[in-house]
Design an enzyme around this catalytic site. Structure first.
Site, PDB file in Angstrom:
ATOM      1  N   HIS A  15       0.838  -1.201   0.000  1.00  0.00           N
ATOM      2  CA  HIS A  15       0.000   0.000   0.000  1.00  0.00           C
ATOM      3  C   HIS A  15       0.873   1.250   0.000  1.00  0.00           C
ATOM      4  CE1 HIS A  15      -2.734   2.877   2.346  1.00  0.00           C
ATOM      5  NE2 HIS A  15      -3.309   2.707   1.161  1.00  0.00           N
ATOM      6  N   ARG A  16       0.698   2.096  -1.010  1.00  0.00           N
ATOM      7  CA  ARG A  16       1.535   3.300  -1.215  1.00  0.00           C
ATOM      8  C   ARG A  16       3.013   2.893  -1.259  1.00  0.00           C
ATOM      9  NH1 ARG A  16      -1.441   7.457   3.088  1.00  0.00           N
ATOM     10  NH2 ARG A  16      -3.548   6.692   2.714  1.00  0.00           N
ATOM     11  N   GLU A  42       0.937  -0.625  -4.918  1.00  0.00           N
ATOM     12  CA  GLU A  42      -0.121   0.377  -5.140  1.00  0.00           C
ATOM     13  C   GLU A  42       0.467   1.766  -4.935  1.00  0.00           C
ATOM     14  OE1 GLU A  42      -3.634   2.913  -3.538  1.00  0.00           O
ATOM     15  OE2 GLU A  42      -1.698   2.475  -2.635  1.00  0.00           O
ATOM     16  N   ASP A  44      -0.479   6.323  -5.583  1.00  0.00           N
ATOM     17  CA  ASP A  44      -1.522   7.332  -5.813  1.00  0.00           C
ATOM     18  C   ASP A  44      -1.025   8.389  -6.791  1.00  0.00           C
ATOM     19  OD1 ASP A  44      -3.404   6.499  -3.563  1.00  0.00           O
ATOM     20  OD2 ASP A  44      -1.523   6.777  -2.484  1.00  0.00           O
ATOM     21  N   HIS A  56      -0.233  11.173  -2.179  1.00  0.00           N
ATOM     22  CA  HIS A  56      -1.582  10.822  -1.727  1.00  0.00           C
ATOM     23  C   HIS A  56      -2.435  12.025  -1.322  1.00  0.00           C
ATOM     24  CE1 HIS A  56      -4.615   9.586   1.254  1.00  0.00           C
ATOM     25  NE2 HIS A  56      -4.712   8.496   0.527  1.00  0.00           N
ATOM     26  N   GLU A 108      -3.634   4.116  -8.569  1.00  0.00           N
ATOM     27  CA  GLU A 108      -4.895   4.736  -8.137  1.00  0.00           C
ATOM     28  C   GLU A 108      -4.956   6.172  -8.636  1.00  0.00           C
ATOM     29  OE1 GLU A 108      -5.870   4.921  -3.887  1.00  0.00           O
ATOM     30  OE2 GLU A 108      -7.473   6.337  -4.383  1.00  0.00           O
ATOM     31  N   LYS A 110      -6.003   9.356  -7.964  1.00  0.00           N
ATOM     32  CA  LYS A 110      -6.446   9.995  -6.722  1.00  0.00           C
ATOM     33  C   LYS A 110      -7.042  11.373  -6.999  1.00  0.00           C
ATOM     34  CE  LYS A 110      -6.025   8.690  -2.856  1.00  0.00           C
ATOM     35  NZ  LYS A 110      -7.115   7.902  -2.219  1.00  0.00           N
ATOM     36  N   ASP A 228       0.380  -1.804   4.680  1.00  0.00           N
ATOM     37  CA  ASP A 228       1.530  -0.926   4.924  1.00  0.00           C
ATOM     38  C   ASP A 228       2.730  -1.743   5.408  1.00  0.00           C
ATOM     39  OD1 ASP A 228       0.070   1.473   4.395  1.00  0.00           O
ATOM     40  OD2 ASP A 228      -0.832   1.331   6.380  1.00  0.00           O
TER      41      ASP A 228
HETATM   42  O1  G3P Z   1      -6.187   1.595  -3.118  1.00  0.00           O
HETATM   43  C1  G3P Z   1      -6.435   1.265  -1.790  1.00  0.00           C
HETATM   44  C2  G3P Z   1      -6.204   2.438  -0.870  1.00  0.00           C
HETATM   45  O2  G3P Z   1      -4.979   3.008  -1.195  1.00  0.00           O
HETATM   46  C3  G3P Z   1      -7.292   3.475  -0.949  1.00  0.00           C
HETATM   47  O3  G3P Z   1      -7.212   4.402   0.076  1.00  0.00           O
HETATM   48  O4  G3P Z   1      -6.660   6.586   1.037  1.00  0.00           O
HETATM   49  O5  G3P Z   1      -4.964   4.812   1.073  1.00  0.00           O
HETATM   50  O6  G3P Z   1      -5.548   5.913  -1.066  1.00  0.00           O
HETATM   51  P1  G3P Z   1      -6.037   5.470   0.279  1.00  0.00           P
HETATM   52 CA    CA Z   2      -4.178   4.714  -2.551  1.00  0.00          CA
END
Ligand code: G3P
Ligand code: CA
Length: 245
Positions: A15-16, A42, A44, A56, A108, A110, A228
């Site tokens: 994540h990120r 992943e 943003d 993000h 993503e 964003k 994370d």
């Molecule tokens: O793509 C899953 C997650 O990243 C979505 O929420 O706020 O972490 O971008 P956020």
């Molecule tokens: Ca994200």
């Protein structure tokens, strides 16, 4: 002799980039995740003045030094900022170069107005490297942008982000001909997972950091999780690998 067919319970999506490995959405985090052996990364994206910046937050002040709205800054000004970790903001083309097709890349969308730029970046990379699009998933909470992306580059997989439980569960994925459904762990339930599976969708849940929640995701029949803590999830997968005897 017993035949051993390992099967990882949960796809490990950093994540990120794996924000507990290194500062989120940085090339350093992506490099670390690749070295660890994650299944996917992943990140943003914001389109700021035509530059696809990997970050993000809507505002400066948390991961980016300074204050005010991201969209009120010039992209060059943002690219010159030094993050707390000592790195600079990166751009989507730089990430495409780094990651190549080593793992799946979940991009993503964003911020607004990302469709044309992201599609062009993927096409340029594919053209320059004789590469395909199989390992990309474009996701967004903005389903209009996903719809537009489908018109623009239909061969790229789409992932539908939701927060909460929609009245008609995962039905919003149908018009988008999505590959995957990405609900929040804060609202997940068995009915939502089942509805997505019946529609033929992969179910990827965000953000799953605790081992007891990883176990819960397995029990719900989830396919993958954004975490994370990729090291923790890889260890969980290792401990729970199914041995077919
Ligand atoms: O793509 C899953 C997650 O990243 C979505 O929420 O706020 O972490 O971008 P956020
Ligand atoms: Ca994200």
């Amino acid at each position: 002799m017993a035949r051993s067919v390992p099967s990882s319970p949960l796809l490990c999506i950093a994540h990120r980039g794996g924000s507990q490995l290194f500062s989120e959405n940085t090339l350093a985090a992506f490099t670390e995740s690749l070295a660890l052996g994650v299944d996917a990364i992943e990140l943003d994206i914001w389109n700021i003045g035509g530059e696809l910046l990997v970050t993000h937050d809507r505002r400066l002040g948390k991961t980016l030094p300074g204050q005010g709205r991201l969209i009120d800054h010039h992209p060059q000004q943002l690219k010159e900022l030094i993050l707390e970790c000592g790195n600079r903001l990166t751009t989507l083309p730089e990430v495409l170069e780094l990651v190549g097709n080593q793992v799946m890349l979940n991009i993503e969308l964003k911020g607004p107005n990302c469709v044309d730029g992201v599609a062009s970046a993927l096409e340029s990379y594919a053209r320059d490297h004789q590469a395909g699009f199989d390992h990309y998933v474009i996701s967004s909470f903005d389903h209009r942008q996903l719809y537009d992306f489908k018109q623009c580059l239909p061969q790229v997989k789409r992932g539908v982000l939701v927060e909460g439980v929609p009245l008609d569960y995962a039905a919003c994925a149908d018009a988008l001909e999505a590959y995957s459904f990405h609900p929040s762990i804060n609202f997940i339930n068995q009915e939502l997972v089942n509805d997505a599976k019946v529609r033929g969708l992969q179910v990827w849940v965000y953000t799953v950091n605790e081992e007891e929640d990883m176990q819960w995701m397995v029990e719900l029949g989830v396919d993958g999780v954004f975490t994370d803590f990729p090291r923790r999830l890889l260890a969980f997968n290792h401990e729970n690998t199914i041995q077919d005897r």
